[in-house]
Design a protein around this motif. Sequence first.
Motif, PDB file in Angstrom:
ATOM      1  N   TYR A  61       0.832  -1.206   0.000  1.00 34.09           N
ATOM      2  CA  TYR A  61       0.000   0.000   0.000  1.00 34.09           C
ATOM      3  C   TYR A  61       0.865   1.254   0.000  1.00 34.09           C
ATOM      4  CZ  TYR A  61      -4.016  -2.964   0.511  1.00 34.09           C
ATOM      5  OH  TYR A  61      -4.981  -3.917   0.270  1.00 34.09           O
ATOM      6  N   ASP A  62       0.368   2.310  -0.672  1.00 36.62           N
ATOM      7  CA  ASP A  62       1.181   3.486  -0.973  1.00 36.62           C
ATOM      8  C   ASP A  62       0.675   4.799  -0.379  1.00 36.62           C
ATOM      9  OD1 ASP A  62       3.100   2.318  -3.128  1.00 36.62           O
ATOM     10  OD2 ASP A  62       1.117   1.726  -3.826  1.00 36.62           O
ATOM     11  N   CYS A  63      -0.642   5.041  -0.430  1.00 36.79           N
ATOM     12  CA  CYS A  63      -1.178   6.365  -0.099  1.00 36.79           C
ATOM     13  C   CYS A  63      -2.572   6.255   0.502  1.00 36.79           C
ATOM     14  CB  CYS A  63      -1.280   7.242  -1.354  1.00 36.79           C
ATOM     15  SG  CYS A  63       0.284   7.653  -2.124  1.00 36.79           S
ATOM     16  N   LEU A  64      -2.970   7.325   1.201  1.00 38.54           N
ATOM     17  CA  LEU A  64      -4.304   7.470   1.782  1.00 38.54           C
ATOM     18  C   LEU A  64      -4.958   8.741   1.265  1.00 38.54           C
ATOM     19  CD1 LEU A  64      -3.560   7.028   5.601  1.00 38.54           C
ATOM     20  CD2 LEU A  64      -4.868   5.392   4.241  1.00 38.54           C
ATOM     21  N   THR A  65      -6.298   8.767   1.275  1.00 39.34           N
ATOM     22  CA  THR A  65      -7.028  10.024   1.106  1.00 39.34           C
ATOM     23  C   THR A  65      -8.380   9.871   1.783  1.00 39.34           C
ATOM     24  OG1 THR A  65      -7.646  11.753  -0.469  1.00 39.34           O
ATOM     25  CG2 THR A  65      -8.222   9.506  -1.060  1.00 39.34           C
ATOM     26  N   PHE A  66      -8.956  11.011   2.193  1.00 44.73           N
ATOM     27  CA  PHE A  66     -10.282  11.016   2.797  1.00 44.73           C
ATOM     28  C   PHE A  66     -11.161  12.028   2.078  1.00 44.73           C
ATOM     29  CE2 PHE A  66      -8.317   8.624   6.101  1.00 44.73           C
ATOM     30  CZ  PHE A  66      -9.345   7.921   6.717  1.00 44.73           C
ATOM     31  N   ARG A  75     -15.386  10.629   7.549  1.00 46.05           N
ATOM     32  CA  ARG A  75     -15.690   9.207   7.681  1.00 46.05           C
ATOM     33  C   ARG A  75     -15.200   8.368   6.507  1.00 46.05           C
ATOM     34  NH1 ARG A  75     -19.043   7.553  11.438  1.00 46.05           N
ATOM     35  NH2 ARG A  75     -19.734   5.781  10.183  1.00 46.05           N
ATOM     36  N   HIS A  76     -15.301   8.882   5.290  1.00 50.81           N
ATOM     37  CA  HIS A  76     -15.073   8.067   4.103  1.00 50.81           C
ATOM     38  C   HIS A  76     -13.688   8.320   3.513  1.00 50.81           C
ATOM     39  CE1 HIS A  76     -19.476   8.492   4.467  1.00 50.81           C
ATOM     40  NE2 HIS A  76     -19.471   7.217   4.106  1.00 50.81           N
ATOM     41  N   GLY A  77     -12.953   7.237   3.313  1.00 48.85           N
ATOM     42  CA  GLY A  77     -11.610   7.369   2.777  1.00 48.85           C
ATOM     43  C   GLY A  77     -11.191   6.130   2.005  1.00 48.85           C
ATOM     44  N   LEU A  78     -10.049   6.254   1.315  1.00 46.26           N
ATOM     45  CA  LEU A  78      -9.484   5.164   0.526  1.00 46.26           C
ATOM     46  C   LEU A  78      -7.996   5.034   0.807  1.00 46.26           C
ATOM     47  CD1 LEU A  78     -11.019   5.967  -2.996  1.00 46.26           C
ATOM     48  CD2 LEU A  78     -11.917   4.354  -1.305  1.00 46.26           C
ATOM     49  N   ALA A  79      -7.482   3.845   0.602  1.00 48.47           N
ATOM     50  CA  ALA A  79      -6.044   3.591   0.590  1.00 48.47           C
ATOM     51  C   ALA A  79      -5.729   2.840  -0.694  1.00 48.47           C
ATOM     52  CB  ALA A  79      -5.603   2.787   1.799  1.00 48.47           C
ATOM     53  N   LEU A  80      -4.624   3.213  -1.331  1.00 48.28           N
ATOM     54  CA  LEU A  80      -4.231   2.627  -2.616  1.00 48.28           C
ATOM     55  C   LEU A  80      -3.083   1.653  -2.442  1.00 48.28           C
ATOM     56  CD1 LEU A  80      -4.263   2.611  -5.774  1.00 48.28           C
ATOM     57  CD2 LEU A  80      -2.544   4.434  -5.642  1.00 48.28           C
ATOM     58  N   PHE A 106      -5.655   7.573 -12.778  1.00 43.68           N
ATOM     59  CA  PHE A 106      -6.948   6.912 -12.640  1.00 43.68           C
ATOM     60  C   PHE A 106      -7.906   7.828 -11.892  1.00 43.68           C
ATOM     61  CE2 PHE A 106      -4.086   3.577 -13.592  1.00 43.68           C
ATOM     62  CZ  PHE A 106      -4.777   2.410 -13.914  1.00 43.68           C
ATOM     63  N   HIS A 107      -9.205   7.763 -12.220  1.00 36.81           N
ATOM     64  CA  HIS A 107     -10.213   8.626 -11.607  1.00 36.81           C
ATOM     65  C   HIS A 107     -11.445   7.816 -11.230  1.00 36.81           C
ATOM     66  CE1 HIS A 107     -13.784  11.501 -12.225  1.00 36.81           C
ATOM     67  NE2 HIS A 107     -13.270  11.764 -11.042  1.00 36.81           N
ATOM     68  N   THR A 108     -11.980   8.082 -10.044  1.00 36.24           N
ATOM     69  CA  THR A 108     -13.261   7.544  -9.619  1.00 36.24           C
ATOM     70  C   THR A 108     -14.196   8.685  -9.258  1.00 36.24           C
ATOM     71  OG1 THR A 108     -14.421   6.109  -8.049  1.00 36.24           O
ATOM     72  CG2 THR A 108     -12.514   7.302  -7.212  1.00 36.24           C
ATOM     73  N   ALA A 109     -15.465   8.534  -9.604  1.00 31.23           N
ATOM     74  CA  ALA A 109     -16.487   9.506  -9.218  1.00 31.23           C
ATOM     75  C   ALA A 109     -17.483   8.885  -8.249  1.00 31.23           C
ATOM     76  CB  ALA A 109     -17.215  10.033 -10.451  1.00 31.23           C
ATOM     77  N   ASP A 110     -17.197   7.676  -7.766  1.00 31.13           N
ATOM     78  CA  ASP A 110     -18.119   7.001  -6.853  1.00 31.13           C
ATOM     79  C   ASP A 110     -17.387   6.380  -5.662  1.00 31.13           C
ATOM     80  OD1 ASP A 110     -16.839   4.855  -8.038  1.00 31.13           O
ATOM     81  OD2 ASP A 110     -18.582   4.188  -9.190  1.00 31.13           O
ATOM     82  N   ARG A 111     -16.392   7.103  -5.151  1.00 33.15           N
ATOM     83  CA  ARG A 111     -15.644   6.705  -3.954  1.00 33.15           C
ATOM     84  C   ARG A 111     -14.935   5.365  -4.114  1.00 33.15           C
ATOM     85  NH1 ARG A 111     -19.850   8.238   0.913  1.00 33.15           N
ATOM     86  NH2 ARG A 111     -19.615  10.512   0.825  1.00 33.15           N
TER      87      ARG A 111
END
Length: 378
Positions: A141-146, A150-155, A221-226
Amino acid sequence: MGIMGMMRRVAAAGLCGAALAAALAAPAHAGGAEGLRAGWRLKDSGTDARFRGLAAVDRRAAWVAGTKGTVLRTRDGGRSWRNVSPPGAEGLEFRDIEAFGARRAVVLAIGEGEASRVFRTDDGGATWSETFRNPDPRAFYDCLTFFDARHGLALGDPVDGKYRVLATGDGGRSWRVQPSGGMPAAQPGEAAFAASGQCLVSAGRRNAWFATGGAATARVFHTADRGRTWTVADAPVPAGDPARGVFALAFRDARHGLAVGGDYRPDQPSPRAAAVTADGGAAWTPADRPPPAYRSGVAWLPYARHTALAVGPTGTDVTADGGRSWRAVDSGSYDTVDCAPDGGCWASGEKGRIARLEPTRDGRDGREGREGRGGAGR
């Protein structure tokens, strides 16, 4: 605080942030009113750790995370730093930290298998909870974002040909691996760079982007739905080598973004090391005048729609036209940069270097430029 007091604070922050951005963007021979300039002011961190993780809370508060499991926090503008490292984390490599004020933060450690971990604190680092430990020896795993509190992702780098994404809906208390059906296939040799905590970023409540390199083409890469589904676009930055690609992204809203990177090896040039998008990352355009060398971090300045900073081991550059052209303003070594909503901008990097963007009227802004270059590999 009453509503009028809050409005006055917001207005004051906006004026301060806009003035600082204008002073920074002004040519060196011009300056602002009465010769006002802006530049990095180094702060004494009291350590030699390398800080690739940075979270700017405001002009007074910030968090940094780095080597040897080190996490520091300041609440007085960098005059003093408190070591709030998680106990027993000395062998971990922290590369990203996301903060939700001076007391709450989530930090990511990178590495193969169980070396990739997530920790969370709600009390300013007095105590930490380990909320994720990677069970898959193939994952890194490389990075985080929120998106919000409450809602976040890790790549994570590709596993079975697809990038792996973790999601949280409870502020980082728990994480789940997202299904890979909505993820485009990775290129051979492609990966994300854990160089600045900015290979994965978000804007608003649903949009996120991540950057890649190491393959024939650098991509975003892009997401529009979390994070449930993703699209991908080529980025016009150096690629075709494991050391080249997009290292950092910054989006000021759902459409306007910046990408910086290049070749992190100090003996290699990095032409075309920046690009811009105005359509949410569907298409990227190379900067007309990019930074002169590899850059690993980038951030928009609040209250200045077209001004941003890019940093790397050989210096800092500023753009005043939304990323089309960049101008060098500092020669000191930094790995990452972050700006808070009140206009407080911070940078951090090798040898314990931490700095805050501050006004100066004599041109002496803490710039040193004596440190050697540092690599951006894992």
